[in-house]
Design a protein around this motif. Structure first.
Motif, PDB file in Angstrom:
ATOM      1  N   UNK A  88       0.848  -1.187   0.000  1.00  0.00           N
ATOM      2  CA  UNK A  88       0.000   0.000   0.000  1.00  0.00           C
ATOM      3  C   UNK A  88       0.889   1.245   0.000  1.00  0.00           C
ATOM      4  N   UNK A  89       0.397   2.338  -0.562  1.00  0.00           N
ATOM      5  CA  UNK A  89       1.170   3.586  -0.531  1.00  0.00           C
ATOM      6  C   UNK A  89       1.379   4.043   0.919  1.00  0.00           C
ATOM      7  N   UNK A  90       2.487   4.704   1.198  1.00  0.00           N
ATOM      8  CA  UNK A  90       2.778   5.131   2.583  1.00  0.00           C
ATOM      9  C   UNK A  90       1.682   5.980   3.199  1.00  0.00           C
ATOM     10  N   UNK A  91       1.036   6.838   2.408  1.00  0.00           N
ATOM     11  CA  UNK A  91      -0.004   7.689   2.983  1.00  0.00           C
ATOM     12  C   UNK A  91      -1.216   6.875   3.422  1.00  0.00           C
ATOM     13  N   UNK A  92      -1.488   5.773   2.746  1.00  0.00           N
ATOM     14  CA  UNK A  92      -2.590   4.897   3.137  1.00  0.00           C
ATOM     15  C   UNK A  92      -2.227   4.154   4.420  1.00  0.00           C
ATOM     16  N   UNK A  93      -1.010   3.671   4.486  1.00  0.00           N
ATOM     17  CA  UNK A  93      -0.547   2.983   5.698  1.00  0.00           C
ATOM     18  C   UNK A  93      -0.585   3.944   6.883  1.00  0.00           C
ATOM     19  N   UNK A 141      -2.815   3.663  10.365  1.00  0.00           N
ATOM     20  CA  UNK A 141      -2.196   3.704  11.692  1.00  0.00           C
ATOM     21  C   UNK A 141      -2.877   4.755  12.555  1.00  0.00           C
ATOM     22  N   UNK A 142      -3.122   5.936  11.999  1.00  0.00           N
ATOM     23  CA  UNK A 142      -3.796   7.005  12.739  1.00  0.00           C
ATOM     24  C   UNK A 142      -5.177   6.548  13.191  1.00  0.00           C
TER      25      UNK A 142
END
Length: 57
Positions: free
Chosen positions: A13-18, A22-23
């Motif tokens: 997954x793209x880092x922004x989705x990960x 997490x948030x």
């Protein structure tokens, strides 16, 4: 032992989705802890920075 699924960077997954996942997980955990603290008679102070960030997103 290495997970072979991690060898293919295109399947991740793209880092922004990960980061967003997490948030969301951390916020859910904090909400649960706040409910426990309140049930035990504690006072939970709202995190105004987190509320502002949630409204902005």
């Amino acid at each position: 032992m290495k997970d072979p699924a991690l060898d293919d960077a295109d399947s991740l997954l793209p880092p922004e989705v990960i980061a967003q996942e997490i948030v969301e997980d951390l916020q859910a955990a904090l909400d649960e802890f706040a409910a426990i603290a309140e049930a035990l008679g504690g006072e939970v102070k709202p995190d105004t920075d987190a509320e502002t960030a949630a409204v902005e997103s």
